[in-house]
Design a protein around this motif. Structure first.
Motif, PDB file in Angstrom:
ATOM      1  N   MET A   1       0.924  -1.236  -0.162  1.00  0.00           N
ATOM      2  CA  MET A   1      -0.089  -0.021  -0.029  1.00  0.00           C
ATOM      3  C   MET A   1       0.713   1.203  -0.207  1.00  0.00           C
ATOM      4  N   ALA A   2       2.440   0.548   0.159  1.00  0.00           N
ATOM      5  CA  ALA A   2       3.124   2.350   0.616  1.00  0.00           C
ATOM      6  C   ALA A   2       3.648   2.544  -0.717  1.00  0.00           C
ATOM      7  N   VAL A   3       3.464   3.726  -1.831  1.00  0.00           N
ATOM      8  CA  VAL A   3       3.912   4.295  -2.522  1.00  0.00           C
ATOM      9  C   VAL A   3       2.930   3.478  -3.712  1.00  0.00           C
ATOM     10  N   SER A   4       2.758   3.485  -4.894  1.00  0.00           N
ATOM     11  CA  SER A   4       2.268   3.775  -6.143  1.00  0.00           C
ATOM     12  C   SER A   4       0.576   2.646  -5.206  1.00  0.00           C
ATOM     13  N   VAL A   5       0.204   3.235  -4.403  1.00  0.00           N
ATOM     14  CA  VAL A   5      -0.854   2.168  -3.693  1.00  0.00           C
ATOM     15  C   VAL A   5      -2.153   2.064  -4.772  1.00  0.00           C
ATOM     16  N   SER A   6      -2.331   3.433  -5.776  1.00  0.00           N
ATOM     17  CA  SER A   6      -3.261   2.931  -6.351  1.00  0.00           C
ATOM     18  C   SER A   6      -3.129   2.550  -8.063  1.00  0.00           C
ATOM     19  N   ARG A   7      -2.250   1.599  -7.980  1.00  0.00           N
ATOM     20  CA  ARG A   7      -1.888   1.319  -8.903  1.00  0.00           C
ATOM     21  C   ARG A   7      -1.678  -0.174  -8.350  1.00  0.00           C
ATOM     22  N   ARG A   8      -1.609  -0.848  -7.205  1.00  0.00           N
ATOM     23  CA  ARG A   8      -1.330  -1.592  -7.092  1.00  0.00           C
ATOM     24  C   ARG A   8      -3.069  -2.401  -5.887  1.00  0.00           C
ATOM     25  N   ILE A   9      -3.886  -1.319  -6.127  1.00  0.00           N
ATOM     26  CA  ILE A   9      -4.939  -2.129  -5.645  1.00  0.00           C
ATOM     27  C   ILE A   9      -6.021  -2.059  -6.770  1.00  0.00           C
ATOM     28  N   ALA A  18     -14.291  -0.868   3.642  1.00  0.00           N
ATOM     29  CA  ALA A  18     -14.195  -2.136   4.643  1.00  0.00           C
ATOM     30  C   ALA A  18     -12.832  -1.093   5.488  1.00  0.00           C
ATOM     31  N   LEU A  19     -11.884  -0.343   3.884  1.00  0.00           N
ATOM     32  CA  LEU A  19     -10.659   0.198   4.317  1.00  0.00           C
ATOM     33  C   LEU A  19     -11.013   2.167   5.327  1.00  0.00           C
ATOM     34  N   PHE A  20     -12.298   1.897   4.704  1.00  0.00           N
ATOM     35  CA  PHE A  20     -12.526   3.538   5.062  1.00  0.00           C
ATOM     36  C   PHE A  20     -12.878   3.223   7.086  1.00  0.00           C
ATOM     37  N   GLN A  21     -14.051   2.201   7.558  1.00  0.00           N
ATOM     38  CA  GLN A  21     -13.851   1.741   8.663  1.00  0.00           C
ATOM     39  C   GLN A  21     -12.563   0.801   9.001  1.00  0.00           C
ATOM     40  N   HIS A  22     -11.681   0.365   9.035  1.00  0.00           N
ATOM     41  CA  HIS A  22     -10.524   0.113   9.517  1.00  0.00           C
ATOM     42  C   HIS A  22      -9.621   1.538  10.045  1.00  0.00           C
ATOM     43  N   PHE A  23      -9.812   2.238   9.339  1.00  0.00           N
ATOM     44  CA  PHE A  23      -9.383   3.713   9.268  1.00  0.00           C
ATOM     45  C   PHE A  23      -9.735   3.881  10.657  1.00  0.00           C
ATOM     46  N   ILE A  24     -11.107   4.263  10.685  1.00  0.00           N
ATOM     47  CA  ILE A  24     -11.931   4.765  11.812  1.00  0.00           C
ATOM     48  C   ILE A  24     -11.291   3.655  13.105  1.00  0.00           C
ATOM     49  N   HIS A  25     -11.383   2.603  13.135  1.00  0.00           N
ATOM     50  CA  HIS A  25     -10.960   2.086  14.097  1.00  0.00           C
ATOM     51  C   HIS A  25      -9.507   1.957  14.528  1.00  0.00           C
ATOM     52  N   GLN A  26      -8.345   2.511  13.645  1.00  0.00           N
ATOM     53  CA  GLN A  26      -6.962   2.394  14.279  1.00  0.00           C
ATOM     54  C   GLN A  26      -6.526   4.254  14.237  1.00  0.00           C
ATOM     55  N   LYS A  27      -7.564   4.612  14.504  1.00  0.00           N
ATOM     56  CA  LYS A  27      -6.870   6.162  14.325  1.00  0.00           C
ATOM     57  C   LYS A  27      -6.595   6.348  15.784  1.00  0.00           C
ATOM     58  N   ALA A 105       2.948  -1.208  11.816  1.00  0.00           N
ATOM     59  CA  ALA A 105       2.061  -2.063  12.101  1.00  0.00           C
ATOM     60  C   ALA A 105       0.843  -2.081  12.083  1.00  0.00           C
ATOM     61  N   VAL A 106       0.334  -0.928  11.777  1.00  0.00           N
ATOM     62  CA  VAL A 106      -0.595  -0.294  11.311  1.00  0.00           C
ATOM     63  C   VAL A 106      -0.965  -0.404   9.658  1.00  0.00           C
ATOM     64  N   PHE A 107       0.697  -0.470   8.776  1.00  0.00           N
ATOM     65  CA  PHE A 107       0.248  -0.628   7.797  1.00  0.00           C
ATOM     66  C   PHE A 107       0.488  -1.916   7.541  1.00  0.00           C
ATOM     67  N   LYS A 108       0.283  -2.616   7.881  1.00  0.00           N
ATOM     68  CA  LYS A 108       0.175  -4.100   8.042  1.00  0.00           C
ATOM     69  C   LYS A 108      -1.175  -4.168   8.446  1.00  0.00           C
ATOM     70  N   SER A 109      -1.854  -4.198   9.256  1.00  0.00           N
ATOM     71  CA  SER A 109      -3.253  -4.145   9.247  1.00  0.00           C
ATOM     72  C   SER A 109      -3.783  -3.634   8.065  1.00  0.00           C
ATOM     73  N   PHE A 110      -3.854  -2.794   7.276  1.00  0.00           N
ATOM     74  CA  PHE A 110      -4.015  -2.549   6.578  1.00  0.00           C
ATOM     75  C   PHE A 110      -4.384  -3.524   5.414  1.00  0.00           C
ATOM     76  N   LYS A 111      -3.032  -3.668   4.716  1.00  0.00           N
ATOM     77  CA  LYS A 111      -3.168  -4.610   3.200  1.00  0.00           C
ATOM     78  C   LYS A 111      -3.619  -5.821   4.211  1.00  0.00           C
ATOM     79  N   ASN A 112      -3.625  -6.488   5.698  1.00  0.00           N
ATOM     80  CA  ASN A 112      -4.835  -7.941   5.912  1.00  0.00           C
ATOM     81  C   ASN A 112      -6.533  -7.053   4.935  1.00  0.00           C
TER      82      ASN A 112
END
Length: 292
Positions: A1-9, A18-27, A105-112
Motif C-alpha cells: 500500500m505504500a507508494v503507488s497504492v492506486s496502481r497496485r490495488i 472496509a478501508l474507511f471503517q478500518h481507518f476509523i478503528h485505527q485512528k 504495524a498499522v500498515f500491515k493491518s491495512f494490508k490484511n
C-alpha cells in the motif's frame, strides 16, 4: 500500500468501505504512532489534505505542549470527511514509515484488509512473495518476476531456484575483461545472476522508494548527472542490453544519487541499507576485482 497504492490495488466499493471503517478503528493507533510533527504535518499540507490554517494551528498546539498524539487524532477526525486512497498512500509512504516505525504495524493491518478483499492487482509494480503453500509458479506475480514469468512455459522455476540449482557450477568473472563481456545467449548464467541481484533488491523492505522515477527528479541538476531507478534497470535487463559493468554502474548510481540528495538527512540511511545488502549479495554472486 505504500507508494503507488492506486496502481497496485483493484478498488471496489466494498473494499473502499472496509478501508474507511478500518481507518476509523485505527485512528488512535495511528495517532500514537505519529510521535513528532515533522514530516507528517508537512506531508498533509504539501499534498493538500489539510489547509495552511490547520497546519499552523496544529503546530501551535504542539508548541503549547498539547500532546502530539492528541493533535494528530484531531486531524485524523477532520480527515474522515475527505478520506481517500491517496491519503493512505501518503500516510504509509516511505518517509513516514521510516520516520515513524510504529506505523508499520498499522500498515500491515491495512494490508490484511486489502488481502481479505482480494484487492491486490496481479500487475503490481513490486515483487510480492506469496504464502509457502502457493504453487511454485505463483510465488511471484507474473509481471513482477525478473524476467517476467511466461504463462505457457512448463516447467517453470523462479530466479532464486534457478540460481540455487546453478550454484554448484557457477564461475567467476575476473577484472575488467569479465565486466565488459556482453550478455550473449551462451552466457545466460551471468544474466541470471544480474536478475537475481535485482530481484533481491526489489524484495528489500525499503525497495519501493527506489522502484519508480524519483519524485524529486526535477531537482536533479549538478552534481546529479543522471537519474536512475529500479524499474528502469529492470527494463534494460529484460531487453538484454546490459553488460555486467553497465548493470552494476546503474545499480550503484541509484544509491549514489540517494546519498548525495539526502546527505544532510537521516533519510539517507535507507539508501545505505539497501546498498549494503546489494553489495553483500554481489560478493556472493561474483568475484570481481574492481576499483570503485
Amino acid at each position: 500500500m505504500a507508494v503507488s497504492v492506486s496502481r497496485r490495488i483493484t478498488m471496489t466499493r466494498p473494499l473502499e468501505e472496509a478501508l474507511f471503517q478500518h481507518f476509523i478503528h485505527q485512528k488512535l493507533e495511528i495517532a500514537y504512532a505519529i510521535n513528532k510533527p515533522f514530516p507528517f504535518f508537512e506531508g498533509l499540507r504539501d499534498n493538500n489534505f489539510i489547509t495552511d490554517t490547520l497546519y499552523r494551528e496544529s503546530l501551535e498546539a504542539c508548541r503549547n505542549l498539547v500532546p502530539v498524539s492528541r493533535v494528530v487524532y484531531n486531524i485524523l477526525t477532520k480527515l474522515e470527511k475527505t478520506f481517500s486512497l491517496s491519503f493512505l498512500e501518503m500516510l504509509f509512504g516511505h518517509i513516514n514509515l521510516y520516520e515513524y516505525p510504529s506505523l508499520m504495524a498499522v500498515f500491515k493491518s491495512f494490508k490484511n484488509v486489502v488481502t481479505s478483499h482480494r484487492g491486490w492487482s496481479r500487475s503490481a509494480a513490486a515483487p510480492q512473495e506469496a504464502p509457502a503453500s502457493t504453487a511454485e509458479r505463483s510465488s511471484f506475480h507474473e509481471n513482477c518476476h525478473i524476467p517476467p514469468a511466461v504463462a505457457k512455459r512448463r516447467p517453470w522455476s523462479c530466479t532464486f531456484c534457478r540460481m540455487r540449482e546453478a550454484s554448484g557450477s557457477q564461475r567467476c568473472l575476473r577484472g575488467s575483461e569479465g565486466l565488459a563481456r556482453q550478455m550473449l545467449p551462451e552466457e545466460q548464467l551471468v544474466s541470471q545472476k544480474c536478475e537475481f541481484l535485482l530481484l533481491k533488491a526489489y524484495c528489500h523492505p525499503q525497495s519501493s522508494f527506489f522502484a519508480e522515477t524519483p519524485r524529486n527528479i526535477q531537482d536533479y541538476g549538478e552534481p546529479f548527472k543522471e537519474a536512475m531507478w529500479l524499474d528502469l534497470v529492470k527494463e534494460r535487463l529484460t531487453e538484454r542490453v546490459y553488460t555486467v559493468a553497465w548493470f552494476l554502474r546503474d545499480m550503484r548510481l541509484i544509491f549514489r544519487n540517494h546519498q548525495m540528495f539526502y546527505k544532510a538527512s537521516d533519510f539517507g540511511q535507507i539508501g545505505l541499507d539497501l546498498e549494503a545488502e546489494f553489495e553483500k549479495d554481489l560478493k556472493k554472486m561474483f568475484t570481481v576485482h574492481e576499483a570503485r
